[in-house]
Design a protein around this motif. Structure first.
Motif, PDB file in Angstrom:
ATOM      1  N   GLY A   1       0.857  -1.177   0.000  1.00  0.00           N
ATOM      2  CA  GLY A   1       0.000   0.000   0.000  1.00  0.00           C
ATOM      3  C   GLY A   1       0.885   1.217   0.000  1.00  0.00           C
ATOM      4  N   GLY A   2       0.262   2.395  -0.167  1.00  0.00           N
ATOM      5  CA  GLY A   2       1.051   3.616  -0.244  1.00  0.00           C
ATOM      6  C   GLY A   2       0.447   4.696   0.613  1.00  0.00           C
ATOM      7  N   LEU A   3       0.691   5.914   0.190  1.00  0.00           N
ATOM      8  CA  LEU A   3       0.226   7.051   0.978  1.00  0.00           C
ATOM      9  C   LEU A   3      -0.569   8.026   0.128  1.00  0.00           C
ATOM     10  CD1 LEU A   3       3.600   7.710   2.802  1.00  0.00           C
ATOM     11  CD2 LEU A   3       1.531   6.898   3.910  1.00  0.00           C
ATOM     12  N   LEU A   4      -1.014   7.574  -1.074  1.00  0.00           N
ATOM     13  CA  LEU A   4      -1.614   8.502  -2.027  1.00  0.00           C
ATOM     14  C   LEU A   4      -2.715   9.353  -1.397  1.00  0.00           C
ATOM     15  CD1 LEU A   4      -1.839   9.467  -4.972  1.00  0.00           C
ATOM     16  CD2 LEU A   4      -3.613   7.758  -5.277  1.00  0.00           C
ATOM     17  N   ASN A   5      -3.696   8.689  -0.741  1.00  0.00           N
ATOM     18  CA  ASN A   5      -4.827   9.453  -0.206  1.00  0.00           C
ATOM     19  C   ASN A   5      -4.379  10.455   0.844  1.00  0.00           C
ATOM     20  OD1 ASN A   5      -4.113   7.313   1.373  1.00  0.00           O
ATOM     21  ND2 ASN A   5      -6.185   6.805   2.025  1.00  0.00           N
ATOM     22  N   ALA A   6      -3.403  10.051   1.675  1.00  0.00           N
ATOM     23  CA  ALA A   6      -2.936  10.958   2.727  1.00  0.00           C
ATOM     24  C   ALA A   6      -2.189  12.146   2.133  1.00  0.00           C
ATOM     25  CB  ALA A   6      -2.045  10.205   3.709  1.00  0.00           C
ATOM     26  N   LEU A   7      -1.363  11.873   1.091  1.00  0.00           N
ATOM     27  CA  LEU A   7      -0.628  12.956   0.434  1.00  0.00           C
ATOM     28  C   LEU A   7      -1.574  13.985  -0.150  1.00  0.00           C
ATOM     29  CD1 LEU A   7       2.258  11.223  -1.533  1.00  0.00           C
ATOM     30  CD2 LEU A   7       2.464  13.222  -0.072  1.00  0.00           C
ATOM     31  N   ILE A   8      -2.552  13.481  -0.946  1.00  0.00           N
ATOM     32  CA  ILE A   8      -3.497  14.397  -1.592  1.00  0.00           C
ATOM     33  C   ILE A   8      -4.276  15.178  -0.533  1.00  0.00           C
ATOM     34  CG2 ILE A   8      -5.480  14.536  -3.156  1.00  0.00           C
ATOM     35  CD1 ILE A   8      -3.257  13.490  -4.710  1.00  0.00           C
ATOM     36  N   GLY A   9      -4.743  14.460   0.497  1.00  0.00           N
ATOM     37  CA  GLY A   9      -5.520  15.117   1.544  1.00  0.00           C
ATOM     38  C   GLY A   9      -4.718  16.210   2.227  1.00  0.00           C
ATOM     39  N   SER A  10      -3.460  15.915   2.539  1.00  0.00           N
ATOM     40  CA  SER A  10      -2.609  16.906   3.200  1.00  0.00           C
ATOM     41  C   SER A  10      -2.418  18.136   2.320  1.00  0.00           C
ATOM     42  CB  SER A  10      -1.233  16.306   3.496  1.00  0.00           C
ATOM     43  OG  SER A  10      -1.157  15.899   4.820  1.00  0.00           O
ATOM     44  N   ILE A  11      -2.170  17.877   1.018  1.00  0.00           N
ATOM     45  CA  ILE A  11      -1.942  19.009   0.119  1.00  0.00           C
ATOM     46  C   ILE A  11      -3.193  19.877   0.046  1.00  0.00           C
ATOM     47  CG2 ILE A  11      -1.517  19.647  -2.284  1.00  0.00           C
ATOM     48  CD1 ILE A  11       0.322  17.174  -2.452  1.00  0.00           C
ATOM     49  N   ILE A  12      -4.356  19.232  -0.088  1.00  0.00           N
ATOM     50  CA  ILE A  12      -5.603  20.000  -0.190  1.00  0.00           C
ATOM     51  C   ILE A  12      -5.815  20.848   1.064  1.00  0.00           C
ATOM     52  CG2 ILE A  12      -8.117  19.802  -0.235  1.00  0.00           C
ATOM     53  CD1 ILE A  12      -7.792  17.365  -1.999  1.00  0.00           C
ATOM     54  N   MET A  13      -5.650  20.216   2.229  1.00  0.00           N
ATOM     55  CA  MET A  13      -5.933  20.956   3.458  1.00  0.00           C
ATOM     56  C   MET A  13      -4.937  22.088   3.677  1.00  0.00           C
ATOM     57  SD  MET A  13      -7.559  18.577   6.321  1.00  0.00           S
ATOM     58  CE  MET A  13      -6.403  17.275   6.405  1.00  0.00           C
ATOM     59  N   THR A  14      -3.649  21.830   3.334  1.00  0.00           N
ATOM     60  CA  THR A  14      -2.658  22.897   3.485  1.00  0.00           C
ATOM     61  C   THR A  14      -2.969  24.052   2.543  1.00  0.00           C
ATOM     62  OG1 THR A  14      -1.042  21.198   3.984  1.00  0.00           O
ATOM     63  CG2 THR A  14      -0.189  23.370   3.516  1.00  0.00           C
TER      64      THR A  14
ATOM     65  N   PHE B   1      -9.544   6.818  -0.094  1.00  0.00           N
ATOM     66  CA  PHE B   1      -9.371   8.025  -0.886  1.00  0.00           C
ATOM     67  C   PHE B   1     -10.672   8.814  -0.872  1.00  0.00           C
ATOM     68  CE2 PHE B   1      -9.130  10.668  -4.560  1.00  0.00           C
ATOM     69  CZ  PHE B   1      -7.812  11.056  -4.582  1.00  0.00           C
ATOM     70  N   SER B   2     -10.597  10.074  -0.489  1.00  0.00           N
ATOM     71  CA  SER B   2     -11.810  10.882  -0.460  1.00  0.00           C
ATOM     72  C   SER B   2     -11.457  12.328  -0.736  1.00  0.00           C
ATOM     73  CB  SER B   2     -12.483  10.760   0.903  1.00  0.00           C
ATOM     74  OG  SER B   2     -13.381  11.823   1.078  1.00  0.00           O
ATOM     75  N   LEU B   3     -12.286  12.985  -1.528  1.00  0.00           N
ATOM     76  CA  LEU B   3     -12.085  14.408  -1.783  1.00  0.00           C
ATOM     77  C   LEU B   3     -13.242  15.218  -1.230  1.00  0.00           C
ATOM     78  CD1 LEU B   3     -10.669  14.328  -5.415  1.00  0.00           C
ATOM     79  CD2 LEU B   3      -9.424  14.693  -3.297  1.00  0.00           C
ATOM     80  N   ASP B   4     -14.112  14.547  -0.457  1.00  0.00           N
ATOM     81  CA  ASP B   4     -15.290  15.210   0.081  1.00  0.00           C
ATOM     82  C   ASP B   4     -14.890  16.025   1.309  1.00  0.00           C
ATOM     83  OD1 ASP B   4     -17.661  16.014   1.004  1.00  0.00           O
ATOM     84  OD2 ASP B   4     -18.454  14.020   1.463  1.00  0.00           O
ATOM     85  N   LEU B   5     -14.897  17.348   1.149  1.00  0.00           N
ATOM     86  CA  LEU B   5     -14.371  18.204   2.208  1.00  0.00           C
ATOM     87  C   LEU B   5     -15.258  18.243   3.445  1.00  0.00           C
ATOM     88  CD1 LEU B   5     -12.915  21.223   0.233  1.00  0.00           C
ATOM     89  CD2 LEU B   5     -11.736  19.244   1.157  1.00  0.00           C
TER      90      LEU B   5
END
Lengths: 362, 281
Positions: free
Chosen positions: B62-75, B223-227
């Motif tokens: 497994g990887g960290l894709l969802n966490a990476l994207i989520g962190s970038i969005i929130m930052t 993976f979720s993009l729902d804010l």
């Protein structure tokens, strides 16, 4: 005034393309007026000053109020923090009152729940004090090294390395302490102190065993590493405010470096150094992630600094998400206590630094 | 040699040595932390990290894709909301605050917010946003980050605008520029490098913030993009994985820690280079 900012500024003025000189002879004014060739002017066709000025006035007011409201928002934030903490902790205040501060037991699932802040408050203050005992001498020592002793070429890289320590996120310190530092300390430093003070009356129980991966001492050491850069940075800044003529005079009559630091630099900068140390203390009191991993989250107060304990922030971080009712309200109350504590420490620090700025004639 | 002089020399030597030891102590921590981070983090570096989502308990890939994207969005949202507010507030303090009796108060409160414990910000957002909205959400996490960004940007903006010489403002005013344009066209441009430095430093500060996200954004296995719902993010993922019993999760935590540290250090160094470029000119 630094020269570079002046230069910067001149470039800026010449870089403004849309300022034009506008001759208003046809209106019989007879002087060369200056206006700005903005969209408002264009829509007016020629130099229609009234409309342009009105547009400026409107833009001016809008900008002023935008900035002013934003500034007020900072005040609102503080108010909002206080209000939401008080509202959230109100049930716990009503339920426990002042006994909250004197109870050691923390039993959220007991019937009825018994919750007391003594242990986290003790842990918070103890870890911060030990951290400051390590970080203040080390931080000031580094600042002295950087301003008085270090060869010039080595100053920027060492200064940068220390400042980067401040940039590393606290969770990295936490996991590093958990995986690397904890085992090292439990195998080397802790047994050393335990053996050293074994049988000595008071010190024997303070440094009592057994060694542990998770302890108040480990948390203190991590905190010390974290606040070190703050103390160094501020000490370095205030050391730089000492007039060179004072130091030169002291060196001139034959003082050694240490005598110059001890009798000229430190007395001159005392307020600033203390202010910086208190600022660092404020940080240490509220630091969360670095502490949560390695303090052990135990609500029992033990005389030994090698025993697990807890701090206010660690208790909130590890329990809040799964709490409800009175338990959650008590955690909010802990947060309120922490906020009041850090507020006073930070306010005192800022007032000291402000006093120094006034003295420096800012 | 005169005995008094000799003892002074000796004492001086001892203190010099201690100062040197202190500096070595400070620098060696940085070296040690970076070394272990690289040593443990590089072992888990692979493309998987960037193409797969965080694994379920016990899985070994497994990887960290969802966490990476989520962190970038929130930052990005946090800085996007916080930086303009901070910049306007800093502008007010520097440009209009001279005659406002409230300005010193705002400045003082801002300095305190600057060093206020970030977990308190989390509690505040929990009470002010999470409870009324009825649940943890990425939006709440972003706002918590924004609250941390604001004081940093206020401070740097004010400091940088104060460095702009008043003669520039006076010259612009004498040409007939209204106040707001003096600020926007003259002061902002003269202070541009400093203003960007401030925003970069604020971004570096929140990129690794964990405490305020623990009970605002929470985290998410998927993976979720729902804010309006919990979204995975790197810091909280590290927090959960470090304390888990699974070796692969711990490995991922090291890799995530390395990624965050590299990003934060790059932002810090970038900000410093930008700052020094300005002073070197």
């Amino acid at each position: 005034m630094p020269l570079h900012s002046l230069l910067d500024g001149y470039e800026t003025v010449s870089a403004i393309p849309n300022m034009v000189f506008c001759e208003t002879q046809d209106k019989g004014v007879g002087v060369t007026d200056i206006a700005v060739h903005s969209s408002a002017m264009e829509s007016a066709g020629s130099c229609d000053r009234t409309r342009a000025l009105n547009a400026f006035k409107l833009g001016d007011r809008a900008f002023y109020w935008t900035t002013r409201i934003s500034a007020m928002l900072v005040l609102t934030l503080l108010g909002g923090i206080i209000i939401s903490l008080v509202v959230g902790s109100w049930p716990a205040i009503v339920e426990f009152g002042s006994s909250f501060l004197t109870t050691q037991r923390w039993a959220p699932s007991a019937e009825p729940p018994v919750l007391g802040a003594l242990s986290p408050v003790y842990g918070t203050i103890l870890t911060s004090v030990i951290a400051m005992m390590i970080a203040i001498p080390a931080g000031i020592g580094i600042a002295i090294f950087l301003t008085e002793l270090c060869p010039l070429w080595a100053r920027p890289p060492i200064g940068m390395a220390i400042e980067l320590l401040a940039g590393i996120p606290s969770i990295i310190y936490g996991m590093w302490g958990f995986f690397i530092l904890g085992p090292i300390l439990a195998n080397t430093v802790q047994p050393f102190f335990i053996d050293l003070f074994e049988g000595v009356p008071i010190l024997g129980s303070i440094f009592g065993g057994p060694p542990s991966y998770l302890s108040l001492f480990n948390a203190s050491l991590i905190l010390a590493i974290m606040v070190l850069p703050f103390i160094t940075a501020i000490s370095r800044d205030v050391f730089a405010t000492v007039p060179p003529v004072l130091k030169e005079a002291a060196y001139g009559v034959g003082c050694t470096t240490w005598e110059v630091v001890r009798h000229v630099v430190l007395p001159y900068t005392r307020v600033g150094v203390i202010g910086g140390a208190m600022l660092a203390l404020g940080r240490a009191l509220g630091e969360t992630m670095a502490v949560t991993f390695i303090i052990g989250n135990s609500f029992r107060i033990s005389p030994s600094i090698f025993a697990p304990g807890t701090t206010i922030s660690a208790a909130i971080a590890s329990e809040f998400a799964e709490s409800d009712g009175l338990h959650q309200s008590s955690l909010m109350l802990l947060g309120l206590l922490l906020f009041v504590l850090t507020f006073f420490v930070l306010a005192a620090a800022r007032l000291m630094l402000l006093r120094l700025e006034k003295k420096a004639g800012k | 040699m005169n005995p008094i002089y000799a003892s002074r020399r000796r004492r001086d030597f001892v203190v010099r040595t201690l100062c040197f030891v202190a500096a070595a102590f400070g620098v060696s921590w940085l070296g040690l932390i970076l070394f272990t981070l690289f040593y443990n983090g590089l072992a888990g570096m692979s493309w998987q990290l960037f193409t797969q989502n965080t694994p379920p308990p016990g899985a070994s890939e497994g990887g960290l894709l969802n966490a990476l994207i989520g962190s970038i969005i929130m930052t990005v949202i946090g800085v996007g909301v916080g930086a303009p507010i901070g910049m306007f507030a800093g502008t007010y303090l520097a440009e209009y605050g001279k005659h406002d009796r409230l300005a010193p108060v705002i400045r003082f409160i801002n300095d305190i917010l600057l060093s206020a414990p970030s977990i308190i910000i989390g509690l505040f957002i929990y009470g002010a946003i999470v409870v009324p909205m009825g649940g943890f959400s990425a939006l709440a996490g972003s706002l918590a980050l924004a609250v941390i960004v604001i004081p940093v940007v206020v401070r740097t903006t004010e400091d940088m605008l104060n460095l702009v010489p008043n003669s520039l403002r006076e010259a612009a005013s004498a040409l007939g520029l209204p106040r707001s344009l003096v600020i926007k066209r003259i002061a902002y441009r003269a202070a541009r490098a400093g203003l960007i430095t401030g925003v970069l430093l604020a971004t570096a500060r929140v990129a690794g913030e964990t405490a305020p996200l623990l009970f605002t954004a929470l985290s998410n296995q998927f993976f979720s993009l729902d804010l309006t719902n919990p979204v995975a993010n790197l810091p909280v993922t590290i927090n959960n994985f470090v304390q888990s019993p699974y070796a692969y999760w711990k490995q991922l935590a090291w890799s995530a820690a390395l990624l965050i540290t590299l990003a934060v250090l790059a932002l810090n160094i970038g900000a410093r280079l930008l700052g020094s470029e300005r002073t070197a000119k």
